[in-house]
Scaffold this active site. Structure first.
Site: not given
Length: 307
Positions: A68-70, A237
């Site tokens: 979902s995020e880096t 999300f």
């Protein structure tokens, strides 16, 4: 969005930026945050040496990693333990991400030792403390000042349609709000654990609503008992290109501000959010709220994932 102070970034901008060949390998560390078990928590990518990467390359790496995020450390002053941090989902840059912040702090602490860190993010300055507890590295982030405001009835009804929920599903003691602690989240509290567990939403409809209103997630919660600040949580999300986040530190910080705004906190307390259970990735987020401080503190462990 909160702007950086000039002084916080000038010192980082003045640091030398060595040139790197276009085909230089990029090391992506993989951690799961808000858990001590690699099978739980929310996976995040962490790139500790991203000084030479442009926006296009960082977005491509985030898409390739697929979490979902880096998080990308784009400048650093190791002696001062100060770092510039940017976050990318597989689809776009995000102003602030809690679980990737926790993951990055633990990754740094494993290399440079525990203690205090400062992250300059697009949402503002985020201070993080790292410690070892019960043999696990943990990090506590301090958010920018958090606040919330009521969500309009028509807007809530539209979101309920995308969730296939009704007004009767909502907890009347926890009204819908737009909560902020670096970015916006719509907070909806549901009466029953069963309703929350049965979440099955219209991905495209909710994506379009979130994009239109600038929400990072829709933070869905269910209070376990009226006399405790213990909650189950789920965070759709779709704007990040994933159906659901198993642990959302940014939303937890915003939710802490929401509880404070509602007047449910009259003395310093710790709330507990249990997230990710319905995805098979249980996560524990601990949210410290002080009625006299608009900043919220979110604590969690993080563990490395095997490639």
């Amino acid at each position: 969005m909160t702007n950086h102070t000039a002084s916080s970034l000038d010192s980082l901008d003045s640091l030398p930026r060595p040139a790197a060949p276009a085909d230089a390998d990029v090391e992506v560390l993989r951690y799961s945050a808000f858990t001590t078990d690699p099978a739980g928590g929310n996976p995040a990518g962490v790139v500790l040496d991203a000084e030479t990467l442009d926006d296009t390359r960082m977005l491509a790496i985030a898409a390739e990693v697929g979490y979902s995020e880096t998080a990308f450390v784009t400048a650093h002053d190791t002696a001062a333990r100060r770092y510039r941090l940017r976050y990318f989902s597989p689809l776009a840059e995000v102003a602030f991400c809690g679980h990737a912040t926790i993951a990055t702090a633990v990754a740094l602490a494993s290399r440079t030792g525990t203690g205090e860190l400062v992250f300059d993010t697009p949402a503002g300055e985020i201070r993080v403390s790292t410690t070892v507890q019960d043999g696990s590295l943990r990090a506590t982030l301090t958010s920018v000042p958090a606040h919330s405001r009521p969500a309009g009835d028509a807007l809530v009804d539209t979101v309920l349609g995308a969730l296939d929920w009704s007004r009767d599903d909502l907890d009347p003691h926890l009204p819908p709000h737009i909560a902020f602690a670096g970015n916006d989240h719509l907070v909806l509290a549901v009466r029953s654990r069963e309703r929350l567990a049965a979440l099955d939403y219209d991905f495209d409809a909710l994506h379009d609503l979130m994009r239109e209103h600038g929400w990072t997630t829709v933070h869905l919660v269910q209070r376990q008992a009226p006399d405790r600040l213990d909650f189950h949580a789920r965070d759709p999300f779709p704007v990040g290109g994933v159906v659901e986040d198993p642990a959302t530190g940014a939303a937890a910080a915003a939710f802490g501000g929401y509880l404070r705004t509602l007047g449910l906190v009259t003395e310093p307390v710790r709330a507990h959010l249990r997230q990710g259970e319905d995805m098979g990735r249980p996560s524990d987020l601990y949210v410290d709220i002080d009625p006299d401080d608009a900043r919220i503190r979110v604590t969690g462990a993080a563990v490395p994932l095997m490639d």
